[in-house]
Every structure is written in structure tokens, then in C-alpha cells.
Design a protein around this motif. Structure first.
Motif, PDB file in Angstrom:
ATOM      1  N   LEU A   9       0.819  -1.205   0.000  1.00  0.00           N
ATOM      2  CA  LEU A   9       0.000   0.000   0.000  1.00  0.00           C
ATOM      3  C   LEU A   9       0.855   1.258   0.000  1.00  0.00           C
ATOM      4  O   LEU A   9       0.422   2.301  -0.500  1.00  0.00           O
ATOM      5  CB  LEU A   9      -0.918   0.016   1.227  1.00  0.00           C
ATOM      6  CG  LEU A   9      -1.990  -1.076   1.291  1.00  0.00           C
ATOM      7  CD1 LEU A   9      -2.774  -0.977   2.596  1.00  0.00           C
ATOM      8  CD2 LEU A   9      -2.935  -0.981   0.106  1.00  0.00           C
ATOM      9  N   SER A  10       2.040   1.178   0.545  1.00  0.00           N
ATOM     10  CA  SER A  10       2.929   2.331   0.644  1.00  0.00           C
ATOM     11  C   SER A  10       3.811   2.434  -0.602  1.00  0.00           C
ATOM     12  O   SER A  10       3.879   1.503  -1.416  1.00  0.00           O
ATOM     13  CB  SER A  10       3.800   2.219   1.894  1.00  0.00           C
ATOM     14  OG  SER A  10       4.577   1.036   1.840  1.00  0.00           O
ATOM     15  N   THR A  11       4.484   3.563  -0.727  1.00  0.00           N
ATOM     16  CA  THR A  11       5.408   3.734  -1.851  1.00  0.00           C
ATOM     17  C   THR A  11       6.636   2.841  -1.693  1.00  0.00           C
ATOM     18  O   THR A  11       7.192   2.372  -2.682  1.00  0.00           O
ATOM     19  CB  THR A  11       5.847   5.210  -1.948  1.00  0.00           C
ATOM     20  OG1 THR A  11       6.372   5.634  -0.676  1.00  0.00           O
ATOM     21  CG2 THR A  11       4.677   6.088  -2.324  1.00  0.00           C
ATOM     22  N   SER A  12       7.052   2.604  -0.441  1.00  0.00           N
ATOM     23  CA  SER A  12       8.190   1.702  -0.208  1.00  0.00           C
ATOM     24  C   SER A  12       7.703   0.261  -0.179  1.00  0.00           C
ATOM     25  O   SER A  12       6.590  -0.022   0.272  1.00  0.00           O
ATOM     26  CB  SER A  12       8.886   2.048   1.113  1.00  0.00           C
ATOM     27  OG  SER A  12       7.987   1.937   2.192  1.00  0.00           O
ATOM     28  N   GLN A  13       8.548  -0.637  -0.679  1.00  0.00           N
ATOM     29  CA  GLN A  13       8.192  -2.047  -0.769  1.00  0.00           C
ATOM     30  C   GLN A  13       9.342  -2.913  -0.276  1.00  0.00           C
ATOM     31  O   GLN A  13      10.485  -2.457  -0.184  1.00  0.00           O
ATOM     32  CB  GLN A  13       7.851  -2.420  -2.215  1.00  0.00           C
ATOM     33  CG  GLN A  13       6.742  -1.587  -2.847  1.00  0.00           C
ATOM     34  CD  GLN A  13       6.473  -1.975  -4.289  1.00  0.00           C
ATOM     35  OE1 GLN A  13       6.780  -3.094  -4.719  1.00  0.00           O
ATOM     36  NE2 GLN A  13       5.891  -1.052  -5.053  1.00  0.00           N
ATOM     37  N   LEU A  14       9.028  -4.165   0.023  1.00  0.00           N
ATOM     38  CA  LEU A  14      10.059  -5.125   0.392  1.00  0.00           C
ATOM     39  C   LEU A  14      10.464  -5.923  -0.843  1.00  0.00           C
ATOM     40  O   LEU A  14       9.614  -6.244  -1.684  1.00  0.00           O
ATOM     41  CB  LEU A  14       9.529  -6.093   1.455  1.00  0.00           C
ATOM     42  CG  LEU A  14       9.195  -5.522   2.843  1.00  0.00           C
ATOM     43  CD1 LEU A  14       8.627  -6.621   3.727  1.00  0.00           C
ATOM     44  CD2 LEU A  14      10.424  -4.902   3.489  1.00  0.00           C
ATOM     45  N   PRO A  15      11.745  -6.252  -0.982  1.00  0.00           N
ATOM     46  CA  PRO A  15      12.155  -7.134  -2.074  1.00  0.00           C
ATOM     47  C   PRO A  15      11.406  -8.460  -1.986  1.00  0.00           C
ATOM     48  O   PRO A  15      11.069  -8.912  -0.884  1.00  0.00           O
ATOM     49  CB  PRO A  15      13.661  -7.328  -1.830  1.00  0.00           C
ATOM     50  CG  PRO A  15      14.064  -6.137  -1.011  1.00  0.00           C
ATOM     51  CD  PRO A  15      12.880  -5.801  -0.157  1.00  0.00           C
ATOM     52  N   ALA A  16      11.138  -9.075  -3.097  1.00  0.00           N
ATOM     53  CA  ALA A  16      10.321 -10.292  -3.154  1.00  0.00           C
ATOM     54  C   ALA A  16      10.791 -11.387  -2.194  1.00  0.00           C
ATOM     55  O   ALA A  16       9.968 -11.968  -1.466  1.00  0.00           O
ATOM     56  CB  ALA A  16      10.271 -10.814  -4.581  1.00  0.00           C
ATOM     57  N   PRO A  17      12.105 -11.707  -2.146  1.00  0.00           N
ATOM     58  CA  PRO A  17      12.547 -12.766  -1.214  1.00  0.00           C
ATOM     59  C   PRO A  17      12.279 -12.402   0.250  1.00  0.00           C
ATOM     60  O   PRO A  17      11.852 -13.253   1.035  1.00  0.00           O
ATOM     61  CB  PRO A  17      14.048 -12.880  -1.492  1.00  0.00           C
ATOM     62  CG  PRO A  17      14.237 -12.298  -2.859  1.00  0.00           C
ATOM     63  CD  PRO A  17      13.226 -11.211  -2.965  1.00  0.00           C
ATOM     64  N   GLU A  18      12.532 -11.132   0.611  1.00  0.00           N
ATOM     65  CA  GLU A  18      12.287 -10.695   1.991  1.00  0.00           C
ATOM     66  C   GLU A  18      10.807 -10.734   2.319  1.00  0.00           C
ATOM     67  O   GLU A  18      10.410 -11.129   3.420  1.00  0.00           O
ATOM     68  CB  GLU A  18      12.829  -9.278   2.201  1.00  0.00           C
ATOM     69  CG  GLU A  18      14.340  -9.176   2.196  1.00  0.00           C
ATOM     70  CD  GLU A  18      14.805  -7.768   2.519  1.00  0.00           C
ATOM     71  OE1 GLU A  18      14.002  -6.992   3.078  1.00  0.00           O
ATOM     72  OE2 GLU A  18      15.967  -7.439   2.214  1.00  0.00           O
ATOM     73  N   LEU A  19       9.973 -10.319   1.370  1.00  0.00           N
ATOM     74  CA  LEU A  19       8.528 -10.318   1.572  1.00  0.00           C
ATOM     75  C   LEU A  19       8.010 -11.738   1.797  1.00  0.00           C
ATOM     76  O   LEU A  19       7.212 -11.987   2.697  1.00  0.00           O
ATOM     77  CB  LEU A  19       7.828  -9.688   0.370  1.00  0.00           C
ATOM     78  CG  LEU A  19       6.295  -9.731   0.376  1.00  0.00           C
ATOM     79  CD1 LEU A  19       5.741  -8.975   1.581  1.00  0.00           C
ATOM     80  CD2 LEU A  19       5.732  -9.152  -0.917  1.00  0.00           C
ATOM     81  N   GLU A  20       8.479 -12.669   0.982  1.00  0.00           N
ATOM     82  CA  GLU A  20       8.031 -14.055   1.107  1.00  0.00           C
ATOM     83  C   GLU A  20       8.389 -14.635   2.473  1.00  0.00           C
ATOM     84  O   GLU A  20       7.566 -15.271   3.129  1.00  0.00           O
ATOM     85  CB  GLU A  20       8.653 -14.903   0.000  1.00  0.00           C
ATOM     86  CG  GLU A  20       8.193 -16.354   0.029  1.00  0.00           C
ATOM     87  CD  GLU A  20       8.707 -17.141  -1.148  1.00  0.00           C
ATOM     88  OE1 GLU A  20       8.386 -18.347  -1.231  1.00  0.00           O
ATOM     89  OE2 GLU A  20       9.430 -16.563  -1.985  1.00  0.00           O
ATOM     90  N   GLU A  21       9.618 -14.393   2.921  1.00  0.00           N
ATOM     91  CA  GLU A  21      10.070 -14.921   4.207  1.00  0.00           C
ATOM     92  C   GLU A  21       9.324 -14.248   5.364  1.00  0.00           C
ATOM     93  O   GLU A  21       8.906 -14.908   6.321  1.00  0.00           O
ATOM     94  CB  GLU A  21      11.579 -14.694   4.362  1.00  0.00           C
ATOM     95  CG  GLU A  21      12.163 -15.256   5.648  1.00  0.00           C
ATOM     96  CD  GLU A  21      12.045 -16.761   5.742  1.00  0.00           C
ATOM     97  OE1 GLU A  21      11.975 -17.267   6.882  1.00  0.00           O
ATOM     98  OE2 GLU A  21      12.012 -17.430   4.691  1.00  0.00           O
ATOM     99  N   ASP A  22       9.146 -12.922   5.256  1.00  0.00           N
ATOM    100  CA  ASP A  22       8.481 -12.185   6.328  1.00  0.00           C
ATOM    101  C   ASP A  22       7.012 -12.565   6.418  1.00  0.00           C
ATOM    102  O   ASP A  22       6.460 -12.682   7.522  1.00  0.00           O
ATOM    103  CB  ASP A  22       8.630 -10.683   6.076  1.00  0.00           C
ATOM    104  CG  ASP A  22       8.301  -9.848   7.302  1.00  0.00           C
ATOM    105  OD1 ASP A  22       8.975 -10.029   8.330  1.00  0.00           O
ATOM    106  OD2 ASP A  22       7.369  -9.032   7.235  1.00  0.00           O
ATOM    107  N   ARG A  23       6.370 -12.745   5.282  1.00  0.00           N
ATOM    108  CA  ARG A  23       4.947 -13.110   5.259  1.00  0.00           C
ATOM    109  C   ARG A  23       4.728 -14.492   5.868  1.00  0.00           C
ATOM    110  O   ARG A  23       3.757 -14.713   6.589  1.00  0.00           O
ATOM    111  CB  ARG A  23       4.446 -13.077   3.808  1.00  0.00           C
ATOM    112  CG  ARG A  23       3.013 -13.582   3.615  1.00  0.00           C
ATOM    113  CD  ARG A  23       2.011 -12.672   4.299  1.00  0.00           C
ATOM    114  NE  ARG A  23       0.650 -13.108   4.041  1.00  0.00           N
ATOM    115  CZ  ARG A  23       0.047 -14.124   4.663  1.00  0.00           C
ATOM    116  NH1 ARG A  23       0.696 -14.800   5.598  1.00  0.00           N
ATOM    117  NH2 ARG A  23      -1.197 -14.451   4.370  1.00  0.00           N
TER     118      ARG A  23
END
Length: 337
Positions: free
Chosen positions: A8-22
Motif C-alpha cells: 500500500l505504501s510507496t516503499s516495498q520489500l524485495p520479493a525474497p524478503e517479503l516471502e520470508e516475512d509473510r
């Protein structure tokens, strides 16, 4: 990930980090708290959005569709929301079914991300005003007797004893709230819920039929949308394994039994086990400190009278609202005995 959360924000997490964090996020109701982001729901889908903590400005509770919350009026029949403020002041509001889940998420967020503010700007301003008023009230309190001071100290020791196992008081309050809500819900609502669910199934069937006969796309899209709304609305009210009379009553009885067993280890506990909550004891302390009572028995009776006097026409602060929501169902279920 089968379903990748949308930023939702302008800043995003890199795909690998997002997958692990989720994957590792701690779920609270329809939302979740990861190490790097907060995961938010839409009306239908849990944790389908995310906002990195670096973009989060505030996260706070909002109580709507009632006279409660920060409007300062009333206590019950409320719908809780979690509001996340991010970037340059944009907000995402997430609906929750249970208010205690919002409180649990904020408590977890406070521990995991202490730099994030957990009040709205309006609530912070009101809190400062209430703090000043409380200081004035403390200065105007009469000097209490030595006996009253001893009573306050006894109550504090009882509070400390309950704080050793806070989950017992939380379970007692939560179970009482669920029981009260269930008892105040008209049985006719279940028939309405069943009818709504059936309408949802009918809309699904109509949508499938429209798709098979190649009707206009907008027709079956609308029908599937109506089906989703009706079906989810019905399922939220229909009895389940955890949402039925037997389960709710059993949970309340078990919570009271656990508290009774615990307070047996404390000689001359100041209140019955069914009212054994730190907030009850703190309100009793305030009653004595204000000179309205001199001993614990009188203080408990005055606390009961204060709670009886609070209804949807009485204005309260957010602090008072939270206290009353936590303890009033326990007194109502026991008919103030």
C-alpha cells in the motif's frame, strides 16, 4: 507464495524478503505482524496487503457504528477497526470481528516495534488534556485516614497477585464479554443469517448459470459479488464449533473456575473470584482515595453502582471506555451480586 500481498505504501520489500516475512508473521485476527512489515486485510481476504514498518507513522484502534470509542459516549454495540497511517498521512482501515483482537495486535506491535505511535493525533491531544485533569483531581483529593491507606495497600497487593498470571484475568473478562454478547443477541438473527447464506448460494448458482449460457460478463460478475457479500455475512453470524451456547457458557465457566482455584492461594482475597480483575481493584482503590469509602466492601458496592449508572447516554473518556468494556460484562452476568 500462492497469493502475494500487495504493497500500500510507496516503499516495498524485495520479493525474497517479503516471502520470508509473510510466512513468519504472527497472525492476529485478519491481520499480522512480521519482522519487517504489518499485514492488513481487505473486506474479504486476510493479510492481502502489507506496509513496511519504515513507512508506518501510526497504528491505532477506532471504534465505529456506536456511541463509544473516542466520541466519548457509550460502551457497547461497537464495531472495532485497526487504522494504519502511512507515508504522507494516508490511512488504511481494517475491520475486525472482535475488539480484543485489535488490542492484542496493538500490544504485540508495541513490543515488536516500540517506535510506532499507537494513538491518533486527536487521541494524543485528548490524552494530554485528561492527564492534566487527572493531576488536578489528584491534588483536590481529601486526605484519607490511616485505615483507608491500609485498605488501598491491601488492594495493591491483590493487584500484584493477579498480575503474576494476567492471562487468568484476561480470560475471565473475555469469556464474560462473549457470554454477554451471546445472551443479548436475538435468536431470530440466526434465522436471518441462514436466509442471507441461502441467498448467497442462490446468487452463486445464478452466476454459474449466467456464465454457462454466456450472458453479459457484468451480470455474473455482479451475481458473484452479491454471493460473496451474502455468504460471508451469513457465515459470520451462524453458530460454529466455537460460537454456540454450549461452547460460550463452558468457556465462561472454565475461566471462572480457573480464577477461583488461583485466588484460593491468596488469604482473604478482597473480591469474589468472578470479579477478580485488576481493573476492578484499581477502581476500588480510586473510590477509597477519593474519600467515597473507607474499606473494601463499601468500595466494591460503590464500583457496582458506578457501573450500573454507565449506559449509552453517559459520556466517558477512552480510558473509562476500555475499563468498562473489560469488567462490566462480569458484573452484568452475575447480576451485580
Amino acid at each position: 507464495m500462492i497469493f502475494k500481498p500487495h504493497p500500500l505504501s510507496t516503499s516495498q520489500l524485495p520479493a525474497p524478503e517479503l516471502e520470508e516475512d509473510r510466512k513468519s508473521c504472527r497472525k492476529v485476527g485478519p491481520c499480522g505482524i512480521g519482522k519487517k512489515a504489518i499485514y492488513l486485510n481487505s473486506f474479504y481476504v486476510d493479510r492481502c496487503y502489507y506496509i513496511p514498518f519504515t513507512a508506518v507513522r501510526r497504528v491505532f484502534k477506532r471504534v465505529a457504528m456506536s456511541k463509544g470509542g473516542f466520541s466519548g459516549k457509550g460502551m457497547f454495540a461497537s464495531i472495532p477497526y485497526l487504522v494504519v497511517e502511512y507515508d504522507d498521512g494516508q490511512q488504511k482501515q481494517c475491520n475486525f470481528k472482535y475488539e480484543n483482537q485489535v488490542d492484542d495486535l496493538l500490544k504485540l506491535l508495541s513490543a515488536e516495534q516500540p517506535q510506532i505511535r499507537l494513538l491518533s493525533e486527536a487521541a494524543e491531544a485528548k490524552l494530554e488534556k485528561q492527564k492534566a485533569e487527572k493531576e488536578r483531581e489528584l491534588r483536590s483529593r481529601p486526605e484519607i485516614t490511616t485505615q483507608s491507606q491500609k485498605e488501598v495497600a491491601k488492594l495493591q497487593r491483590a493487584i500484584d497477585y493477579l498480575d503474576q498470571k494476567p492471562q487468568l484475568s484476561e480470560n475471565l473478562s473475555r469469556a464474560a464479554g462473549r457470554r454477554r454478547t451471546y445472551q443479548c443477541t436475538s435468536p431470530s438473527y440466526r434465522w436471518v443469517a441462514m436466509a442471507i447464506t441461502m441467498l448467497g448460494f442462490v446468487a452463486v448458482a445464478a452466476g454459474i448459470y449466467s456464465f454457462i449460457v454466456h450472458n453479459d460478463f457484468a451480470v455474473y460478475f455482479l451475481l458473484f459479488g452479491i454471493a460473496a457479500v451474502f455468504t460471508f455475512a451469513g457465515f459470520s453470524v451462524l453458530p460454529t464449533a466455537r460460537n454456540n451456547r454450549k461452547a460460550i457458557m463452558s468457556q465462561d465457566e472454565q475461566a471462572r473456575k480457573q480464577m477461583e482455584d488461583y485466588v484460593k492461594g491468596y488469604p482473604d482475597f478482597p473480591v469474589p473470584a468472578r470479579y477478580a480483575h485488576p481493573t476492578v481493584l484499581k477502581r476500588m482503590q480510586r473510590v477509597i482515595e477519593q474519600g467515597r469509602a473507607e474499606e473494601k466492601g463499601q468500595a466494591l458496592e460503590i464500583v457496582k453502582e458506578d457501573l450500573k449508572a454507565l449506559n449509552s447516554d453517559v459520556k466517558v473518556s477512552q480510558e473509562e471506555y476500555d475499563e468498562v468494556v473489560a469488567i462490566k460484562p462480569m458484573f452484568l452476568n452475575a447480576m451485580y451480586q
